[in-house]
Scaffold this active site. Structure first.
Site, PDB file in Angstrom:
ATOM      1  CD1 TRP A   1       4.507  -1.590   0.184  1.00 17.06           C
ATOM      2  CD2 TRP A   1       3.522  -2.106   2.123  1.00 17.06           C
ATOM      3  NE1 TRP A   1       5.355  -2.424   0.876  1.00 17.06           N
ATOM      4  CE2 TRP A   1       4.774  -2.752   2.069  1.00 17.06           C
ATOM      5  CE3 TRP A   1       2.719  -2.273   3.256  1.00 17.06           C
ATOM      6  CZ2 TRP A   1       5.247  -3.559   3.102  1.00 17.06           C
ATOM      7  CZ3 TRP A   1       3.186  -3.079   4.282  1.00 17.06           C
ATOM      8  CH2 TRP A   1       4.434  -3.713   4.203  1.00 17.06           C
ATOM      9  CG  HIS A   2      -0.906  -2.829   4.188  1.00 17.48           C
ATOM     10  ND1 HIS A   2      -0.560  -1.511   4.378  1.00 17.48           N
ATOM     11  CD2 HIS A   2      -0.448  -3.501   5.270  1.00 17.48           C
ATOM     12  CE1 HIS A   2       0.066  -1.392   5.546  1.00 17.48           C
ATOM     13  NE2 HIS A   2       0.155  -2.582   6.096  1.00 17.48           N
ATOM     14  N   GLY A   3      -2.065  -4.207  -0.131  1.00 14.27           N
ATOM     15  CA  GLY A   3      -2.753  -5.156  -0.983  1.00 14.27           C
ATOM     16  C   GLY A   3      -3.409  -4.501  -2.177  1.00 14.27           C
TER      17      GLY A   3
END
Length: 470
Positions: free
Chosen positions: A331-333
């Site tokens: 989700w972060h990257g």
């Protein structure tokens, strides 16, 4: 538009607040909410108006799906109730799929294409899409709404409230991740429509703390963190690079959250707490109860528990932990370093769980030290732009590149900052604690004014918040 910019601080924020309460003062409550929703859309469009239709389309899609789910929540004793439940499940699946596909297209398409090309040797053209601001946050917010509508936990909200819930500009582009149950009632609360000097003073105070964190502390640390990740290879400079980024990330993201909470308080809206001194954590589970708390809540309620949580065997529960944190990392990257960062935290949760079963109590200071070192090391993967960069830093931090303890003059200033900041982070009260105990008085006013003036002196260039990239 950024919180740490003159147009926002001196023009946009005061105008939106004044007009909102003037409209409410003359009992134009619907107009006031429309004004706030339109202001939030303008705030989002300031960055790139071409992505406004994307945001509006996402809102329209999820609101429609949500209403369809709510309309099918009356489960009766007639034979069609099973069909209704099946239809609701299909609608929920379509709703979540639409949101996930949107994220995949804008956030992960090039990542997949690059890896397909690397695996096959083909020349795969990239899409080179610009990541829309806040897409991860407003997508997760709406997925939670759909799941709760399916579970019968979401009321039938009107379209104005829903748009305002999703777009409310203090949280729109970098969180916190909101829950409809804690936000929707606030938009219709009668007392919230009247100007409140106590909330205003508290909001300005917390906003100034967040502004100081960002432009004075985080942006100063960013200079040394960026230089360190670019060049550090020895033991001392690698650890200084990792520690400056560890504190930069905290002050940057918690600074944004403070400004979001402070700005929302001006409208008598209370956003959820997102940080609770995470670097005081004494184990990895404790850390995730303190760091980015609204994301932790989402991962628990909408991924970990639906996977089965701890309701089945121990092995499946441990698997669920790892899968949840893998999703959190992704989700972060879009990158292998983010995925590996999530994997490390998932494995850390497993180790913590297994250690707890041994019944061995570790001295608190040792537990904190192990946790903090683990967090600092894993941040290297979070920050590194390439795998090679992460390996270079970790090789230096481990001493494999040589234990050269010589301090050159370029490292003295970041080291001094770390020495000053560390006890403040570990021993001082956090913004949430200061907000709860806040009482307007002359001392608080002076503190607020000093922080604000110093911060304005540091706004020489506008720097984005780190979580804008996620």
């Amino acid at each position: 538009m950024l919180f740490n910019s003159y147009p926002f601080i001196f023009v946009f924020l005061p105008i939106t607040v004044i007009v909102y309460f003037v409209l409410n003062r003359f009992r134009y409550g619907v107009a006031a909410k429309c004004w706030l929703a339109l202001s939030s859309l303008f705030f989002y469009s300031w960055w790139n108006i071409s992505y406004l239709p994307l945001l509006l389309g996402s809102i329209a899609f999820n609101y429609t799906i949500g209403r369809l789910l709510q309309a099918r929540q009356t489960v009766s004793l007639n034979p069609s109730s099973t069909q209704k439940r099946r239809a609701s499940t299909i609608i929920l699946f379509l709703g979540i799929s639409g949101n996930v596909l949107l994220l995949i297209y804008y956030k992960y398409a090039d990542f997949f294409l690059v890896n397909i090309g690397a695996a096959t040797g083909w020349e795969v053209p990239l899409l080179n899409l610009v990541l829309p601001l806040g897409i991860s946050f407003f997508t997760f917010t709406q997925i939670a709404y759909l799941v709760d509508a399916y579970r019968g936990k979401a009321s039938e909200y009107n379209i104005i409230n829903y748009v305002l819930f999703v777009t409310f500009y203090p949280h729109l582009i970098a969180g916190p991740i909101l829950h409809h149950g804690e936000m929707m009632p606030q938009f219709d609360r009668v007392r919230g429509k009247l100007w409140d000097w106590g909330n205003a003073a508290n909001g300005i105070y917390i906003f100034c703390i967040g502004l100081f964190k960002k432009v004075v502390v985080a942006d100063t640390l960013a200079v040394y963190a960026n230089a360190g990740f670019d060049t550090a290879s020895g033991f001392v400079d690698s650890w200084i690079a990792a520690l400056t980024y560890t504190f930069q990330l905290y002050f940057d993201f918690s600074g944004y959250t403070d400004m979001a909470i402070g700005a929302a308080l001006l409208f008598n809206i209370r956003l959820p707490q997102n940080f609770n001194s995470p670097y005081k954590a004494v184990n990895i589970q404790d850390f995730w109860r303190r760091w980015h708390m609204t994301l932790s809540r989402f991962l628990r309620d909408y991924i970990y528990i639906p996977l089965g949580g701890n309701r089945r065997s121990e092995a499946i529960m441990l698997r669920n932990l790892v899968v949840t944190f893998l999703i959190g990392g992704l989700w972060h990257g879009a990158g292998w370093t983010f995925l590996f960062w999530g994997l490390l935290h998932g494995v850390g949760q497993v180790i913590h769980r297994l250690w707890g079963k041994l019944g061995i109590t570790m001295p608190r200071i040792l537990a904190w030290a192990i946790t903090f070192v683990f967090i600092t090391v894993t941040w290297v993967f979070f920050r590194a732009e390439t795998w090679a960069e992460a390996m270079r830093l970790l090789k230096g931090m481990s001493g494999l590149a040589g234990l050269h303890l010589y301090l050159n003059s370029a490292l003295l200033e970041p080291l001094a900052l770390i020495v000053v900041i560390t006890p403040m982070v570990l021993l001082g009260r956090n913004s949430s604690e200061l907000s709860v105990s806040f009482r307007p008085n002359f001392k608080q006013a002076i503190t607020c004014a000093v922080l604000f003036v110093i911060s304005l002196m540091y706004i020489t260039r506008i720097s984005e918040f780190l979580y804008f990239n996620f």
